[in-house]
Motif scaffolding. Structure first.
Motif, mmCIF file in Angstrom:
data_model
loop_
_atom_site.group_PDB
_atom_site.id
_atom_site.type_symbol
_atom_site.label_atom_id
_atom_site.label_comp_id
_atom_site.label_asym_id
_atom_site.label_seq_id
_atom_site.Cartn_x
_atom_site.Cartn_y
_atom_site.Cartn_z
ATOM 1 N N ARG A 198 3.794 -11.191 -40.285
ATOM 2 C CA ARG A 198 4.599 -12.342 -39.871
ATOM 3 C C ARG A 198 5.435 -12.893 -41.019
ATOM 4 O O ARG A 198 6.511 -13.457 -40.791
ATOM 5 C CB ARG A 198 3.686 -13.423 -39.296
ATOM 6 N N LYS A 248 8.772 -6.422 -36.793
ATOM 7 C CA LYS A 248 8.651 -6.154 -35.356
ATOM 8 C C LYS A 248 8.036 -4.783 -35.071
ATOM 9 O O LYS A 248 7.530 -4.540 -33.978
ATOM 10 C CB LYS A 248 10.022 -6.259 -34.684
ATOM 11 N N THR A 249 8.086 -3.870 -36.028
ATOM 12 C CA THR A 249 7.497 -2.537 -35.827
ATOM 13 C C THR A 249 5.981 -2.558 -35.942
ATOM 14 O O THR A 249 5.322 -1.591 -35.572
ATOM 15 C CB THR A 249 8.044 -1.543 -36.866
ATOM 16 N N LYS A 250 5.407 -3.634 -36.497
ATOM 17 C CA LYS A 250 3.960 -3.784 -36.727
ATOM 18 C C LYS A 250 3.417 -2.767 -37.729
ATOM 19 O O LYS A 250 2.209 -2.578 -37.840
ATOM 20 C CB LYS A 250 3.183 -3.658 -35.405
ATOM 21 N N ASN A 305 8.415 -10.793 -40.721
ATOM 22 C CA ASN A 305 8.921 -10.612 -39.360
ATOM 23 C C ASN A 305 9.024 -9.125 -39.006
ATOM 24 O O ASN A 305 10.072 -8.641 -38.548
ATOM 25 C CB ASN A 305 10.287 -11.292 -39.206
#
Length: 498
Positions: free
Chosen positions: A117, A122-124, A120
């Motif tokens: 986080r 988004k692909t994890k 950020n």
């Protein structure tokens, strides 16, 4: 086997009953993942400080470090001093900023979740790789605790090593499984006090003739035991040896089970109080541990006329030789306290990585809080079985297992974490490079020997990881505006929370 085991057995049973009661009480207060993994961020300064210390030191504080002092003399002070400075610096540099930023970053519950986080991602990918390293290195760390438990039950009760390890694992899993973070933290408070008391009491009682006589006796055994600058063979310590010992302190900045206490503390003001408590506890415990090894060497050779093959059992031998069975049982329970206080924390952090960072993020994003909680508890059982498999070798060394896992966490997470809470320009690619380079360096360097490769792997791991983060971040695009806005919000929150 230690004599008069009936009184000692009764003491152990009583101690375990108290720990299980605390676990059950915490179970009644655990209703969601925030409660289970961070105790609802309700820890006060005392449980935060002593839980961090107890989960940090583990069985190696009463077995591994005294064993090292037993064979190396006051050379062990290089290691003790490095750990003390590292612990203090971690509380001072990391605690408030990490707690504040974890709240700013959508109330992140786990270290992998925070890293993801923070950038950020988004692909994890950051969260997945972080969880992978946590699971891998904690298998070795948890195994070290089970090895320590095996040596304890083997020495005290004369049990077969395999059965001893299994019994110890069962005790640890029982209350971690149900109580979660609150059970771990509250039991750590009790265990931390017991550990420090034992490490102060034992050398004082055994060393009745005073420090001057201890120095004389050590000199009579081997004068090199009293010098910081030479090994016991009389040869000067190399810079590689000294740096390797002191560098243990660098590992603190990346230990998930210690950092979790920062996240779970009630307020930033409590962290200031907790730091003072934690550092005081660490001073007593670490130097008491070294004294156990030194006093034990003189006692077993002078009073008992014996050689101890496994130095990691010296604390148990001293307690059996000097104390009545009832206080001996209490003091030996301190070893179990040290083992349980770390292994439970490691299992909990590992299960949170499995449940939150693998299961929920990759397999079932729609999973409810209760479902994730159940997966976390099942993860405790699965991970403990894997750690048990690695611990079944009776020739395993507690200190060597800890050193590998300690270096792994320190190099993989330390540079990423410190730079992420201080450097606004750091980006996702830099964090990813730091994680991979730091973790991979530990695995590769450990396999190499001779010359520079005898340097403790945490040193090159941290250097390479930090370099990778800085160069990659500067060579790639600046963080997007939402990330820099989050960093500015974190800086504002830091002032408000203080």
């Amino acid at each position: 086997m230690i004599e008069n085991s009936f009184a000692i057995t009764a003491t152990f049973i009583f101690y375990l009953a108290v720990m299980l009661f605390i676990g059950y009480y915490a179970y009644k207060r655990t209703s969601n993942t925030s409660d289970y993994f961070l105790g609802g961020r309700t820890l006060g300064p005392w449980p935060a400080a002593l839980s961090a210390g107890a989960s940090d030191m583990s069985g190696w504080l009463l077995l591994g470090l005294p064993g090292y002092a037993y064979v190396a003399g006051i050379e062990a002070l290089w290691l003790a001093g490095g750990l003390l400075i590292g612990s203090w610096a971690n509380w001072l540099i990391t605690a408030k900023r990490l707690r504040t930023y974890s709240i700013t970053a959508d109330d992140s519950l786990t270290l992998p979740e925070f890293i993801s986080r923070r950038f950020n991602d988004k692909t994890k990918l950051l969260q997945t790789i972080s969880a992978f390293f946590i699971l891998m290195f904690f298998l070795f760390y948890t195994s070290s605790g089970l090895v320590a438990g095996g040596k304890l039950f083997e020495t005290v009760f004369g049990l077969d090593y395999t059965y001893a390890v299994i019994i110890g694992a069962t005790c640890i899993v029982s209350y971690t499984l149900f109580g979660g973070f609150l059970a771990v933290s509250w039991t750590d408070l009790v265990q931390g006090l017991l550990m420090s008391a034992a490490l102060v009491i034992v050398p004082i009682v055994v060393m009745q003739e005073g420090f001057d006589q201890l120095s004389t006796n050590l000199a009579n055994i081997n004068p090199e035991l009293l010098t910081l600058w030479h090994g016991i063979d009389g040869e000067p310590l190399s810079w590689i040896a000294i740096v390797s010992l002191v560098a243990w302190g660098l590992g603190y900045f990346g230990q998930p089970h210690i950092l979790a206490r920062f996240l779970a503390t009630r307020s930033n003001k409590d962290l200031t109080k907790a730091r003072r408590i934690a550092v005081s506890w660490t001073v007593l415990s670490i130097f008491g541990s070294v004294m156990v090894g030194l006093v034990g060497l003189v006692f077993v050779q002078g009073n008992l006329g014996m050689e101890v093959v496994d130095g990691e059992k010296i604390f148990m031998i001293l307690v059996n030789a000097v104390f009545h069975p009832i206080p001996a049982g209490i003091l030996l329970a301190a070893i179990l306290a040290a083992i349980m206080s770390t292994a439970d924390s490691q299992l909990l952090v590992s299960s949170s990585a499995l449940a939150e960072d693998f299961y929920k993020q990759l397999l079932r994003p729609q999973a409810s809080s209760k479902e994730v909680l159940m997966v976390g508890r099942l993860g405790v059982i699965l991970l403990s079985l894997l750690a048990l498999y690695f611990a079944l070798d009776p020739d395993s060394s507690v200190l060597s297992l800890v050193s590998y896992a300690w270096a792994g966490f320190g190099a993989a997470f330390g540079p990423v974490l410190i730079l992420s809470i201080y450097w606004k320009r750091m980006n996702r690619n830099g964090a990813l490079a730091g994680l991979i380079v730091g973790g991979a360096t530990i695995v590769i360097w450990k396999q190499l020997t001779g010359g520079i490769f005898d340097l403790y792997e945490i040193v090159p791991g941290i250097i390479f990881a930090t370099t990778a983060i800085v160069l990659t971040s500067l060579a790639t695009a600046k963080p997007e505006k939402s990330i820099t806005d989050q960093f500015e919000a974190f800086e504002k929150n830091l002032k408000e929370f203080d």
